[in-house]
Design an enzyme around this catalytic site. Structure first.
Site, PDB file in Angstrom:
ATOM      1  N   THR A  93       0.867  -1.183   0.000  1.00 52.03           N
ATOM      2  CA  THR A  93       0.000   0.000   0.000  1.00 52.03           C
ATOM      3  C   THR A  93       0.901   1.230   0.000  1.00 52.03           C
ATOM      4  O   THR A  93       1.634   1.457   0.966  1.00 52.03           O
ATOM      5  CB  THR A  93      -0.897   0.026   1.261  1.00 52.03           C
ATOM      6  N   LYS A 168      -7.765   1.601  -3.139  1.00 55.20           N
ATOM      7  CA  LYS A 168      -7.413   1.132  -1.781  1.00 55.20           C
ATOM      8  C   LYS A 168      -7.578   2.254  -0.747  1.00 55.20           C
ATOM      9  O   LYS A 168      -8.198   2.067   0.299  1.00 55.20           O
ATOM     10  CB  LYS A 168      -5.964   0.621  -1.803  1.00 55.20           C
ATOM     11  N   LYS A 243      -1.709   4.754   8.701  1.00 56.33           N
ATOM     12  CA  LYS A 243      -0.906   4.902   7.475  1.00 56.33           C
ATOM     13  C   LYS A 243      -1.811   5.155   6.264  1.00 56.33           C
ATOM     14  O   LYS A 243      -1.583   6.083   5.479  1.00 56.33           O
ATOM     15  CB  LYS A 243      -0.073   3.631   7.255  1.00 56.33           C
TER      16      LYS A 243
HETATM   17  P1  NAD Z   1       5.721  -6.371   7.283  1.00 55.27           P
HETATM   18  O1  NAD Z   1       6.466  -5.305   7.954  1.00 55.27           O
HETATM   19  O2  NAD Z   1       5.260  -7.565   8.042  1.00 55.27           O
HETATM   20  O3  NAD Z   1       6.533  -6.918   6.002  1.00 55.27           O
HETATM   21  C1  NAD Z   1       7.338  -6.122   5.191  1.00 55.27           C
HETATM   22  C2  NAD Z   1       8.633  -6.890   4.945  1.00 55.27           C
HETATM   23  O4  NAD Z   1       9.454  -6.178   4.025  1.00 55.27           O
HETATM   24  C3  NAD Z   1       9.466  -7.075   6.226  1.00 55.27           C
HETATM   25  O5  NAD Z   1       9.658  -8.448   6.459  1.00 55.27           O
HETATM   26  C4  NAD Z   1      10.789  -6.349   5.908  1.00 55.27           C
HETATM   27  O6  NAD Z   1      11.911  -6.989   6.460  1.00 55.27           O
HETATM   28  C5  NAD Z   1      10.795  -6.415   4.392  1.00 55.27           C
HETATM   29  N1  NAD Z   1      11.634  -5.432   3.742  1.00 55.27           N
HETATM   30  C6  NAD Z   1      11.715  -4.097   3.959  1.00 55.27           C
HETATM   31  N2  NAD Z   1      12.592  -3.535   3.101  1.00 55.27           N
HETATM   32  C7  NAD Z   1      13.096  -4.540   2.336  1.00 55.27           C
HETATM   33  C8  NAD Z   1      14.021  -4.597   1.277  1.00 55.27           C
HETATM   34  N3  NAD Z   1      14.623  -3.502   0.820  1.00 55.27           N
HETATM   35  N4  NAD Z   1      14.301  -5.801   0.729  1.00 55.27           N
HETATM   36  C9  NAD Z   1      13.693  -6.924   1.173  1.00 55.27           C
HETATM   37  N5  NAD Z   1      12.793  -6.929   2.173  1.00 55.27           N
HETATM   38  C10 NAD Z   1      12.486  -5.752   2.743  1.00 55.27           C
HETATM   39  O7  NAD Z   1       4.450  -5.641   6.596  1.00 55.27           O
HETATM   40  P2  NAD Z   1       3.105  -6.325   6.060  1.00 55.27           P
HETATM   41  O8  NAD Z   1       2.067  -6.334   7.152  1.00 55.27           O
HETATM   42  O9  NAD Z   1       3.451  -7.584   5.357  1.00 55.27           O
HETATM   43  O10 NAD Z   1       2.634  -5.215   5.005  1.00 55.27           O
HETATM   44  C11 NAD Z   1       3.237  -5.093   3.731  1.00 55.27           C
HETATM   45  C12 NAD Z   1       2.411  -4.096   2.924  1.00 55.27           C
HETATM   46  O11 NAD Z   1       1.050  -4.559   2.834  1.00 55.27           O
HETATM   47  C13 NAD Z   1       2.356  -2.687   3.534  1.00 55.27           C
HETATM   48  O12 NAD Z   1       2.423  -1.748   2.499  1.00 55.27           O
HETATM   49  C14 NAD Z   1       1.002  -2.660   4.224  1.00 55.27           C
HETATM   50  O13 NAD Z   1       0.469  -1.350   4.302  1.00 55.27           O
HETATM   51  C15 NAD Z   1       0.172  -3.530   3.285  1.00 55.27           C
HETATM   52  N6  NAD Z   1      -0.989  -4.180   3.909  1.00 55.27           N
HETATM   53  C16 NAD Z   1      -0.871  -4.820   5.104  1.00 55.27           C
HETATM   54  C17 NAD Z   1      -1.996  -5.424   5.664  1.00 55.27           C
HETATM   55  C18 NAD Z   1      -1.906  -6.148   7.000  1.00 55.27           C
HETATM   56  O14 NAD Z   1      -2.963  -6.445   7.582  1.00 55.27           O
HETATM   57  N7  NAD Z   1      -0.714  -6.449   7.499  1.00 55.27           N
HETATM   58  C19 NAD Z   1      -3.234  -5.380   5.007  1.00 55.27           C
HETATM   59  C20 NAD Z   1      -3.313  -4.755   3.771  1.00 55.27           C
HETATM   60  C21 NAD Z   1      -2.191  -4.159   3.221  1.00 55.27           C
END
Ligand code: NAD
Length: 294
Positions: A93, A168, A243
Site C-alpha cells: 500500500t 485502496k 498509514k
Molecule cells: P511487514 O512489515 O510484516 O513486512 C514487510 C517486509 O518487508 C518485512 O519483512 C521487511 O523486512 C521487508 N523489507 C523491507 N525492506 C526490504 C528490502 N529492501 N528488501 C527486502 N525486504 C524488505 O508488513 P506487512 O504487514 O506484510 O505489510 C506489507 C504491505 O502490505 C504494507 O504496504 C502494508 O500497508 C500492506 N498491507 C498490510 C496489511 C496487514 O494487515 N498487514 C493489510 C493490507 C495491506
C-alpha cells in the site's frame, strides 16, 4: 501458465502470499532483509536468494510486498537484474503518486508494471482470500490476473497505473470514517441508556448498516468474532489504518478535495496509533471516544 517469480518482502503479508504462489505451482524465489521472514518463507517452499537482485535474476514476474512507497521506489531502482519485459507487480500500500513513479521506473527499464494493493489482512493472505485492486493496462492486467487469483478471491481492474492504490485508499477512508461513526454512536447510546445489543439489532438491519458495525463491531458482544471480544488483539492494526488514512489525506490535499471527515479520521488515528492504540485493532479507537477518555 507457470511463472518464475522473484518475491521481495516476505513479511506478515508477503510470506503467506508467496507460499500460496508456491502451492499454485509457481517457482518462487524470495528475499527479505529479515532472517526470520526468510526462514518462515523457506519452510513454506519458497526458495531463498542471498539478495533482491539474485531473487529477480531469472524471474519473468517480480512481486513486491514492502512497507512503504520509499521501500518500493528504492527496490525498483535496484532490480535491474530482471529480464527485459518482466512483469512487475507491487502489492504494497503506497501513495498513488509513488505507484505511478514506480511504474514509470519499471517501464523505463524495459519492464511492465502493475499496482495491486490488497485488502483482507493477514488472515486473507493466509487463506488466499484477498481482494486485489489493480492499476494496469489491459494486457498487463490479463497476465497478472491468474497470479493474483492464486493469492485472492477477488481481482478488480480499477484502471491504469495508480488506480489500484486510489481504490485502496478511498475504500480505507470509508472504513476509517465509518468505524469512528459507529464508535461514536455506541458511545452516545451508552450515555442515553441504550444497550449495545439493542443498538446493534436496529442499526445492523437499518440504514446504519456497514462493515465496521456488522463484521468488526467495536464493542464486545453483538459480533462474537470481532476483535473487541479479545481486548482488540489481532485484526487490522491501528497503525496500518493510520498509514492508509495519511495516504488518503495527502492525496486529498494534492487534489484540492476537502475530505473533512477523512482528514479528521486521519488525525485521530495518527494520535491513537502513536499512543494507546499501538498494536491494537483499529476498532479500539472507541476507547478514546468516551467522555472520561476524550
Ligand atoms: P511487514 O512489515 O510484516 O513486512 C514487510 C517486509 O518487508 C518485512 O519483512 C521487511 O523486512 C521487508 N523489507 C523491507 N525492506 C526490504 C528490502 N529492501 N528488501 C527486502 N525486504 C524488505 O508488513 P506487512 O504487514 O506484510 O505489510 C506489507 C504491505 O502490505 C504494507 O504496504 C502494508 O500497508 C500492506 N498491507 C498490510 C496489511 C496487514 O494487515 N498487514 C493489510 C493490507 C495491506
Amino acid at each position: 501458465m507457470t511463472h518464475s517469480i522473484g518475491f521481495i518482502g516476505l513479511g506478515n503479508m508477503g510470506g503467506p502470499m508467496a507460499a500460496n504462489l508456491v502451492k499454485a505451482g509457481h517457482r518462487v524465489i524470495g528475499y527479505d532483509l529479515s532472517a526470520e521472514a526468510r526462514d518462515l518463507a523457506a519452510a513454506q517452499g519458497v526458495m531463498i536468494a542471498v539478495s533482491a537482485a539474485e531473487a529477480v535474476g531469472e524471474a519473468d514476474v517480480v512481486l513486491t510486498m514492502l512497507p512503504t512507497g520509499r521501500h518500493v521506489l528504492d527496490s525498483y531502482g535496484e532490480l535491474t537484474e530482471a529480464a527485459t519485459g518482466a512483469l512487475f507487480i507491487d502489492c504494497s500500500t503506497i501513495a498513488v503518486g509513488d505507484a505511478r513513479v514506480a511504474a514509470d521506473l519499471a517501464r523505463t527499464a524495459g519492464h511492465r508494471a502493475v499496482d495491486a494493493p490488497v485488502s483482507g489482512g493477514v488472515p486473507g493472505a493466509e487463506a488466499a482470500s484477498l481482494t486485489f485492486m489493480v492499476g494496469a493496462d489491459e494486457a498487463d492486467f490479463a497476465e497478472a490476473e491468474p497470479l493474483l487469483a492464486a493469492m485472492g478471491r477477488r481481482v478488480v481492474h480499477c484502471g491504469s497505473s495508480g488506480a489500484g492504490q486510489a481504490a485502496k485508499i478511498c475504500n480505507n477512508m470509508i472504513l476509517g470514517v465509518s468505524m469512528i461513526a459507529v464508535s461514536e454512536a455506541f458511545v452516545l447510546g451508552e450515555s442515553l441508556g441504550l444497550s449495545h445489543q439493542a443498538l446493534f439489532e436496529v442499526a445492523s438491519t437499518a440504514s446504519g448498516q456497514c462493515w465496521a458495525l456488522t463484521s468488526n463491531c467495536p464493542v464486545p458482544g453483538p459480533v462474537p468474532g470481532s476483535p473487541a471480544n479479545r481486548d482488540y488483539a489481532g485484526g487490522f492494526a491501528a497503525a496500518l489504518m493510520a498509514k492508509d488514512l495519511g495516504l488518503a489525506a495527502a492525496a486529498a490535499a494534492a487534489c484540492d478535495v476537502p475530505a473533512e471527515l477523512g482528514g479528521r479520521a486521519s488525525e485521530l488515528y495518527a494520535a491513537f496509533a502513536e499512543g494507546a492504540g499501538a498494536g491494537l485493532d483499529f476498532s479500539a479507537i472507541i476507547t478514546t471516544l468516551r467522555k472520561d477518555t476524550a
